[in-house]
Design a protein around this motif. Structure first.
Motif, PDB file in Angstrom:
ATOM      1  N   PHE A   1      16.542 -48.563  79.710  1.00  0.00           N
ATOM      2  CA  PHE A   1      17.729 -48.529  80.572  1.00  0.00           C
ATOM      3  C   PHE A   1      18.073 -49.934  81.041  1.00  0.00           C
ATOM      4  CE2 PHE A   1      19.475 -48.428  84.897  1.00  0.00           C
ATOM      5  CZ  PHE A   1      20.666 -47.747  84.666  1.00  0.00           C
ATOM      6  N   LEU A   2      17.038 -50.734  81.294  1.00  0.00           N
ATOM      7  CA  LEU A   2      17.268 -52.099  81.757  1.00  0.00           C
ATOM      8  C   LEU A   2      17.714 -53.032  80.643  1.00  0.00           C
ATOM      9  CD1 LEU A   2      14.228 -52.581  84.167  1.00  0.00           C
ATOM     10  CD2 LEU A   2      16.620 -52.217  84.786  1.00  0.00           C
ATOM     11  N   LEU A   3      17.456 -52.650  79.407  1.00  0.00           N
ATOM     12  CA  LEU A   3      17.793 -53.515  78.285  1.00  0.00           C
ATOM     13  C   LEU A   3      19.290 -53.867  78.240  1.00  0.00           C
ATOM     14  CD1 LEU A   3      16.973 -55.024  75.758  1.00  0.00           C
ATOM     15  CD2 LEU A   3      17.147 -52.885  74.475  1.00  0.00           C
ATOM     16  N   PRO A   4      20.199 -52.892  78.263  1.00  0.00           N
ATOM     17  CA  PRO A   4      21.633 -53.263  78.242  1.00  0.00           C
ATOM     18  C   PRO A   4      22.045 -54.050  79.485  1.00  0.00           C
ATOM     19  CG  PRO A   4      21.379 -50.916  78.650  1.00  0.00           C
ATOM     20  CD  PRO A   4      20.024 -51.433  78.253  1.00  0.00           C
ATOM     21  N   VAL A   5      21.371 -53.804  80.610  1.00  0.00           N
ATOM     22  CA  VAL A   5      21.680 -54.565  81.833  1.00  0.00           C
ATOM     23  C   VAL A   5      21.366 -56.040  81.624  1.00  0.00           C
ATOM     24  CG1 VAL A   5      21.128 -54.847  84.272  1.00  0.00           C
ATOM     25  CG2 VAL A   5      21.275 -52.550  83.281  1.00  0.00           C
ATOM     26  N   CYS A   6      20.197 -56.293  80.989  1.00  0.00           N
ATOM     27  CA  CYS A   6      19.809 -57.676  80.725  1.00  0.00           C
ATOM     28  C   CYS A   6      20.773 -58.348  79.755  1.00  0.00           C
ATOM     29  CB  CYS A   6      18.389 -57.720  80.168  1.00  0.00           C
ATOM     30  SG  CYS A   6      17.117 -57.269  81.364  1.00  0.00           S
ATOM     31  N   VAL A   7      21.174 -57.586  78.726  1.00  0.00           N
ATOM     32  CA  VAL A   7      22.125 -58.133  77.760  1.00  0.00           C
ATOM     33  C   VAL A   7      23.448 -58.497  78.445  1.00  0.00           C
ATOM     34  CG1 VAL A   7      23.511 -57.608  75.730  1.00  0.00           C
ATOM     35  CG2 VAL A   7      21.108 -56.910  75.820  1.00  0.00           C
ATOM     36  N   PHE A   8      23.901 -57.632  79.338  1.00  0.00           N
ATOM     37  CA  PHE A   8      25.161 -57.871  80.051  1.00  0.00           C
ATOM     38  C   PHE A   8      25.095 -59.165  80.867  1.00  0.00           C
ATOM     39  CE2 PHE A   8      27.422 -57.483  84.106  1.00  0.00           C
ATOM     40  CZ  PHE A   8      28.743 -57.433  83.658  1.00  0.00           C
ATOM     41  N   PHE A   9      24.012 -59.320  81.640  1.00  0.00           N
ATOM     42  CA  PHE A   9      23.900 -60.507  82.487  1.00  0.00           C
ATOM     43  C   PHE A   9      23.702 -61.775  81.657  1.00  0.00           C
ATOM     44  CE2 PHE A   9      23.157 -57.465  85.915  1.00  0.00           C
ATOM     45  CZ  PHE A   9      23.862 -58.060  86.954  1.00  0.00           C
ATOM     46  N   ASP A  10      23.041 -61.628  80.502  1.00  0.00           N
ATOM     47  CA  ASP A  10      22.824 -62.795  79.648  1.00  0.00           C
ATOM     48  C   ASP A  10      24.156 -63.319  79.111  1.00  0.00           C
ATOM     49  OD1 ASP A  10      21.285 -64.713  78.335  1.00  0.00           O
ATOM     50  OD2 ASP A  10      21.337 -63.561  76.473  1.00  0.00           O
ATOM     51  N   PHE A  11      25.034 -62.400  78.654  1.00  0.00           N
ATOM     52  CA  PHE A  11      26.339 -62.806  78.145  1.00  0.00           C
ATOM     53  C   PHE A  11      27.249 -63.349  79.265  1.00  0.00           C
ATOM     54  CE2 PHE A  11      25.714 -59.814  74.406  1.00  0.00           C
ATOM     55  CZ  PHE A  11      25.489 -60.859  73.517  1.00  0.00           C
TER      56      PHE A  11
ATOM     57  N   LEU B   1      22.189 -66.905  80.930  1.00  0.00           N
ATOM     58  CA  LEU B   1      20.848 -67.169  81.464  1.00  0.00           C
ATOM     59  C   LEU B   1      19.842 -67.172  80.319  1.00  0.00           C
ATOM     60  CD1 LEU B   1      20.992 -64.839  84.599  1.00  0.00           C
ATOM     61  CD2 LEU B   1      21.432 -67.289  84.487  1.00  0.00           C
ATOM     62  N   ASN B   2      19.362 -68.342  79.963  1.00  0.00           N
ATOM     63  CA  ASN B   2      18.468 -68.463  78.820  1.00  0.00           C
ATOM     64  C   ASN B   2      17.155 -67.706  79.025  1.00  0.00           C
ATOM     65  OD1 ASN B   2      20.180 -70.040  77.273  1.00  0.00           O
ATOM     66  ND2 ASN B   2      19.545 -71.927  78.310  1.00  0.00           N
ATOM     67  N   ILE B   3      16.756 -67.572  80.258  1.00  0.00           N
ATOM     68  CA  ILE B   3      15.484 -66.883  80.520  1.00  0.00           C
ATOM     69  C   ILE B   3      15.539 -65.428  80.058  1.00  0.00           C
ATOM     70  CG2 ILE B   3      16.113 -66.148  82.855  1.00  0.00           C
ATOM     71  CD1 ILE B   3      13.189 -66.705  83.643  1.00  0.00           C
ATOM     72  N   LEU B   4      16.740 -64.858  80.051  1.00  0.00           N
ATOM     73  CA  LEU B   4      16.861 -63.467  79.637  1.00  0.00           C
ATOM     74  C   LEU B   4      16.628 -63.300  78.138  1.00  0.00           C
ATOM     75  CD1 LEU B   4      19.844 -62.150  81.780  1.00  0.00           C
ATOM     76  CD2 LEU B   4      17.405 -61.810  82.105  1.00  0.00           C
ATOM     77  N   LYS B   5      16.764 -64.399  77.381  1.00  0.00           N
ATOM     78  CA  LYS B   5      16.437 -64.330  75.958  1.00  0.00           C
ATOM     79  C   LYS B   5      14.956 -64.019  75.771  1.00  0.00           C
ATOM     80  CE  LYS B   5      20.103 -67.297  74.147  1.00  0.00           C
ATOM     81  NZ  LYS B   5      20.868 -67.420  75.387  1.00  0.00           N
ATOM     82  N   TRP B   6      14.151 -64.559  76.657  1.00  0.00           N
ATOM     83  CA  TRP B   6      12.715 -64.273  76.603  1.00  0.00           C
ATOM     84  C   TRP B   6      12.436 -62.833  77.027  1.00  0.00           C
ATOM     85  CZ3 TRP B   6       9.903 -67.507  73.982  1.00  0.00           C
ATOM     86  CH2 TRP B   6      10.314 -68.841  73.867  1.00  0.00           C
ATOM     87  N   VAL B   7      13.250 -62.351  77.954  1.00  0.00           N
ATOM     88  CA  VAL B   7      13.109 -60.948  78.361  1.00  0.00           C
ATOM     89  C   VAL B   7      13.427 -60.028  77.188  1.00  0.00           C
ATOM     90  CG1 VAL B   7      13.975 -59.145  79.891  1.00  0.00           C
ATOM     91  CG2 VAL B   7      13.634 -61.463  80.763  1.00  0.00           C
ATOM     92  N   LEU B   8      14.491 -60.363  76.461  1.00  0.00           N
ATOM     93  CA  LEU B   8      14.858 -59.557  75.299  1.00  0.00           C
ATOM     94  C   LEU B   8      13.778 -59.616  74.225  1.00  0.00           C
ATOM     95  CD1 LEU B   8      18.646 -60.468  74.986  1.00  0.00           C
ATOM     96  CD2 LEU B   8      17.652 -58.355  75.864  1.00  0.00           C
ATOM     97  N   LEU B   9      13.150 -60.775  74.065  1.00  0.00           N
ATOM     98  CA  LEU B   9      12.051 -60.897  73.111  1.00  0.00           C
ATOM     99  C   LEU B   9      10.882 -60.006  73.534  1.00  0.00           C
ATOM    100  CD1 LEU B   9      10.748 -62.226  70.658  1.00  0.00           C
ATOM    101  CD2 LEU B   9       9.990 -64.099  72.166  1.00  0.00           C
ATOM    102  N   ALA B  10      10.602 -59.962  74.840  1.00  0.00           N
ATOM    103  CA  ALA B  10       9.526 -59.104  75.351  1.00  0.00           C
ATOM    104  C   ALA B  10       9.849 -57.630  75.101  1.00  0.00           C
ATOM    105  CB  ALA B  10       9.324 -59.356  76.846  1.00  0.00           C
ATOM    106  N   PHE B  11      11.121 -57.266  75.254  1.00  0.00           N
ATOM    107  CA  PHE B  11      11.543 -55.892  74.952  1.00  0.00           C
ATOM    108  C   PHE B  11      11.263 -55.556  73.491  1.00  0.00           C
ATOM    109  CE2 PHE B  11      14.793 -55.801  78.568  1.00  0.00           C
ATOM    110  CZ  PHE B  11      14.018 -54.922  79.313  1.00  0.00           C
ATOM    111  N   THR B  12      11.576 -56.509  72.620  1.00  0.00           N
ATOM    112  CA  THR B  12      11.377 -56.285  71.183  1.00  0.00           C
ATOM    113  C   THR B  12       9.905 -56.112  70.861  1.00  0.00           C
ATOM    114  OG1 THR B  12      13.329 -57.628  70.708  1.00  0.00           O
ATOM    115  CG2 THR B  12      11.808 -57.211  68.881  1.00  0.00           C
TER     116      THR B  12
END
Length: 224
Positions: A23-33, A37-48
């Motif tokens: 559920f948080l994944l699309p939220v992170c994508v939204f804020f990243d775009f 926020l480059n730090i969210l790229k690492w969050v997305l990597l952790a999700f993967t």
């Protein structure tokens, strides 16, 4: 048809962590775009990375089952492979703690030391616990592998005569000395399995009969 109790791993406790994360994944994508926020790229990597081992837990949630019947235990693995255990393969069944809750996990200890742990929140837990108690398999709120009543004669079709090794089961007479020795050694479920194979009374009656032997042995020892 043999009565069966089925426990599945499908529960809100198992699916909730995945639901929150994805559920948080699309939220992170939204804020990243929006904020770059480059730090969210690492969050997305952790999700993967998290997703890879989650495949196994999804299979557990969908496929894994534990089925109990008078013939024994069937453990269906996440891969849908079936492991079949006779009651003679079960050392004991007892209650354990699950987190902060006492006596909230049913534990099936097998002869190969493998444990099937069934916490209270799984679907079918209450039915399985009731089945184990009613059939004399579970020691209620103790680690005893056999729960018994004081007057087992009124529950069983057959009466155990402690003065003889030859017992009557309907029209047949059977030497149950090996069953009595197995009960004396504390292997109650194995004793039930042996009795079932020596006679045609079925596992349900075998559980009740072994409880009679156990109780009368204990009463005899107290009187000595």
């Amino acid at each position: 048809m043999d009565y069966r109790v089925i426990v599945t791993k499908r529960s809100i406790y198992n699916i909730l962590p995945w639901a929150i994360i994805y559920f948080l994944l699309p939220v992170c994508v939204f804020f990243d775009f929006k904020y770059d926020l480059n730090i969210l790229k690492w969050v997305l990597l952790a999700f993967t990375i998290y997703t890879i081992p989650s495949i196994y837990f999804v299979l557990v949630f969908v496929n894994e089952k534990i089925i109990a019947s008078s013939e024994g235990i069937i453990h269906i693995l996440p891969t849908k492979k079936e492991l079949v255990y006779r009651w003679g393969d079960v050392k004991k069944v007892y209650l354990g703690s699950c987190g902060q809750y006492a006596n909230s996990m049913l534990i099936i200890l097998l002869s190969d030391r493998k444990k099937l742990k069934i916490p209270f929140y799984l679907k079918g837990y209450d039915l399985l616990k009731e089945y184990m108690v009613d059939h004399g398999i579970l020691g209620m709120y103790s680690d005893s592998p056999l729960y018994y009543y004081t007057n087992m004669e009124k529950y069983s079709k057959y009466i155990y005569d402690k003065s003889s090794k030859i017992q009557s089961f309907g029209d047949s007479k059977v030497d149950i000395s090996d069953v009595m020795d197995t009960v004396a050694s504390g292997e109650y479920l194995l004793a039930s399995d042996i009795l079932n194979q020596k006679t045609n009374i079925g596992m349900d009656e075998a559980f009740l009969y072994v409880r009679q032997i156990k109780y009368k042995n204990e009463r005899k020892n107290k009187n000595q």
